[in-house]
Design a protein around this motif. Structure first.
Motif, PDB file in Angstrom:
ATOM      1  N   ASN A 100     -59.264  62.315  14.652  1.00 37.74           N
ATOM      2  CA  ASN A 100     -59.370  61.284  15.676  1.00 37.74           C
ATOM      3  C   ASN A 100     -58.018  60.728  16.108  1.00 37.74           C
ATOM      4  O   ASN A 100     -57.860  60.311  17.252  1.00 37.74           O
ATOM      5  CB  ASN A 100     -60.282  60.153  15.204  1.00 37.74           C
ATOM      6  CG  ASN A 100     -61.756  60.524  15.325  1.00 37.74           C
ATOM      7  OD1 ASN A 100     -62.102  61.498  15.983  1.00 37.74           O
ATOM      8  ND2 ASN A 100     -62.614  59.768  14.679  1.00 37.74           N
ATOM      9  N   LEU A 104     -57.344  60.869  19.970  1.00 41.18           N
ATOM     10  CA  LEU A 104     -57.036  59.613  20.646  1.00 41.18           C
ATOM     11  C   LEU A 104     -55.644  59.641  21.271  1.00 41.18           C
ATOM     12  O   LEU A 104     -55.451  59.119  22.377  1.00 41.18           O
ATOM     13  CB  LEU A 104     -57.155  58.438  19.674  1.00 41.18           C
ATOM     14  CG  LEU A 104     -58.587  58.008  19.336  1.00 41.18           C
ATOM     15  CD1 LEU A 104     -58.596  57.074  18.137  1.00 41.18           C
ATOM     16  CD2 LEU A 104     -59.250  57.331  20.540  1.00 41.18           C
ATOM     17  N   SER A 105     -54.698  60.257  20.600  1.00 43.37           N
ATOM     18  CA  SER A 105     -53.346  60.365  21.164  1.00 43.37           C
ATOM     19  C   SER A 105     -53.367  61.139  22.478  1.00 43.37           C
ATOM     20  O   SER A 105     -52.739  60.740  23.468  1.00 43.37           O
ATOM     21  CB  SER A 105     -52.414  61.049  20.170  1.00 43.37           C
ATOM     22  OG  SER A 105     -52.218  60.255  19.031  1.00 43.37           O
ATOM     23  N   VAL A 119     -59.475  53.776  26.800  1.00 38.68           N
ATOM     24  CA  VAL A 119     -60.036  54.999  26.234  1.00 38.68           C
ATOM     25  C   VAL A 119     -61.208  54.593  25.353  1.00 38.68           C
ATOM     26  O   VAL A 119     -61.054  53.763  24.451  1.00 38.68           O
ATOM     27  CB  VAL A 119     -58.999  55.780  25.393  1.00 38.68           C
ATOM     28  CG1 VAL A 119     -59.688  56.890  24.591  1.00 38.68           C
ATOM     29  CG2 VAL A 119     -57.913  56.371  26.276  1.00 38.68           C
ATOM     30  N   TYR A 121     -64.268  55.666  22.626  1.00 36.97           N
ATOM     31  CA  TYR A 121     -64.801  56.699  21.731  1.00 36.97           C
ATOM     32  C   TYR A 121     -65.867  56.109  20.817  1.00 36.97           C
ATOM     33  O   TYR A 121     -65.966  54.896  20.660  1.00 36.97           O
ATOM     34  CB  TYR A 121     -63.682  57.424  20.984  1.00 36.97           C
ATOM     35  CG  TYR A 121     -63.245  56.922  19.635  1.00 36.97           C
ATOM     36  CD1 TYR A 121     -63.391  57.718  18.507  1.00 36.97           C
ATOM     37  CD2 TYR A 121     -62.632  55.690  19.477  1.00 36.97           C
ATOM     38  CE1 TYR A 121     -62.934  57.290  17.267  1.00 36.97           C
ATOM     39  CE2 TYR A 121     -62.165  55.253  18.250  1.00 36.97           C
ATOM     40  CZ  TYR A 121     -62.332  56.063  17.132  1.00 36.97           C
ATOM     41  OH  TYR A 121     -61.882  55.644  15.908  1.00 36.97           O
ATOM     42  N   VAL A 139     -59.004  51.887  13.858  1.00 44.30           N
ATOM     43  CA  VAL A 139     -59.098  51.599  15.291  1.00 44.30           C
ATOM     44  C   VAL A 139     -58.150  50.460  15.671  1.00 44.30           C
ATOM     45  O   VAL A 139     -57.477  50.518  16.703  1.00 44.30           O
ATOM     46  CB  VAL A 139     -60.551  51.262  15.683  1.00 44.30           C
ATOM     47  CG1 VAL A 139     -60.638  50.904  17.169  1.00 44.30           C
ATOM     48  CG2 VAL A 139     -61.476  52.432  15.377  1.00 44.30           C
ATOM     49  N   ASN A 143     -55.062  50.968  18.187  1.00 42.04           N
ATOM     50  CA  ASN A 143     -55.010  50.128  19.384  1.00 42.04           C
ATOM     51  C   ASN A 143     -53.639  49.487  19.532  1.00 42.04           C
ATOM     52  O   ASN A 143     -53.079  49.414  20.638  1.00 42.04           O
ATOM     53  CB  ASN A 143     -56.096  49.044  19.306  1.00 42.04           C
ATOM     54  CG  ASN A 143     -56.840  48.895  20.609  1.00 42.04           C
ATOM     55  OD1 ASN A 143     -56.257  49.033  21.683  1.00 42.04           O
ATOM     56  ND2 ASN A 143     -58.120  48.618  20.523  1.00 42.04           N
ATOM     57  N   ILE A 156     -57.908  50.972  23.321  1.00 38.49           N
ATOM     58  CA  ILE A 156     -58.903  51.852  22.718  1.00 38.49           C
ATOM     59  C   ILE A 156     -60.160  51.037  22.457  1.00 38.49           C
ATOM     60  O   ILE A 156     -60.122  50.030  21.755  1.00 38.49           O
ATOM     61  CB  ILE A 156     -58.384  52.485  21.417  1.00 38.49           C
ATOM     62  CG1 ILE A 156     -57.202  53.414  21.731  1.00 38.49           C
ATOM     63  CG2 ILE A 156     -59.493  53.249  20.704  1.00 38.49           C
ATOM     64  CD1 ILE A 156     -56.517  53.971  20.504  1.00 38.49           C
ATOM     65  N   SER A 158     -64.112  50.883  21.149  1.00 37.51           N
ATOM     66  CA  SER A 158     -65.177  51.489  20.340  1.00 37.51           C
ATOM     67  C   SER A 158     -66.347  50.509  20.331  1.00 37.51           C
ATOM     68  O   SER A 158     -66.495  49.711  19.402  1.00 37.51           O
ATOM     69  CB  SER A 158     -64.687  51.744  18.919  1.00 37.51           C
ATOM     70  OG  SER A 158     -63.547  52.569  18.920  1.00 37.51           O
TER      71      SER A 158
END
Length: 219
Positions: A100, A104-105, A119, A121, A139, A143, A156, A158
């Motif tokens: 992840n 994510l990167s 973003v 996820y 996370v 972030n 980020i 979630s």
């Protein structure tokens, strides 16, 4: 114009719910799927079909070359997929090292190029037991990094980080989502196995919502 966002979309029920949640919140969604050398591409085929039906942007990126660096998972190598619940020790064999963080990167980079501010996820509380890169502290730190890694700040998101798969399904059903358009099983056969951790947790979510899973199962 609506705000652009990137949604990491695997084709599974969690990311399918996140995808539709972002759409219903009015974002201009750019779905991003990854071929990282997983055992099968059934999820990716499902993802492509859904994005075509929804008429949203969809990019599938082949990053399977990373398996020369991060092998050892039953999801990418020739290792039998463990059966049972996610909380069982044996399910740690499904951990893909650093997956992840890598995904994510790449998604953050894509967001910067699109001038997208977020973003999304689908990490959730059911993943916390065995997947370090789905835990709240991960996370939080990602972030923080995403906000300083580029000149542009990317958040980020979630939305189900502290919710269970049961909660995710409940929310998706409230949105009227059709979960026959998802694939969860770690095995890419014609029907879901019903025994791997992904299937067990999915079936549990439907049972707790007093519904029958629309997918067909071998067992």
């Amino acid at each position: 114009m609506n705000e652009k966002v990137v949604v990491i979309y695997s084709g599974g029920m969690d990311s399918y719910t996140v995808l539709n949640k972002a759409i219903k919140q009015g974002y201009d969604v750019y779905a991003l799927s990854f071929d990282y050398g997983q055992r099968h591409v059934k999820e990716l085929e499902v993802a492509a079909s859904v994005c075509k039906e929804l008429a949203i942007h969809h990019k599938v990126v082949d990053i399977s070359a990373i398996n020369s660096l991060i092998g050892g998972s039953s999801l990418t190598d020739d290792i039998a997929v463990a059966e049972g619940h996610y909380e069982e020790e044996s399910m740690k064999s499904t951990v893909v090292p650093n997956r992840n963080m890598i995904l994510l990167s790449l998604a953050v980079g894509y967001a910067v190029s699109l001038k997208a501010g977020k973003v999304f996820y689908g990490a959730h509380s059911g993943d916390h037991a065995i997947y370090p890169d789905c835990r709240p502290e991960f996370v939080l730190k990602m972030n923080e990094v995403a906000k300083i890694a580029n000149y542009e700040i990317v958040e980020i998101c979630s939305p189900y980080l502290n919710d269970s798969k049961i909660d995710i399904l409940t929310d998706g059903l409230k949105m009227g989502l059709d979960y026959s358009k998802t694939w969860t099983c770690y095995n890419g056969r014609e029907r879901a196995c019903g025994k791997c951790g992904a299937c067990v947790e999915r079936l549990e979510a439907f049972e707790k919502n007093a519904l029958k899973d629309p997918l067909s199962y071998e067992a």
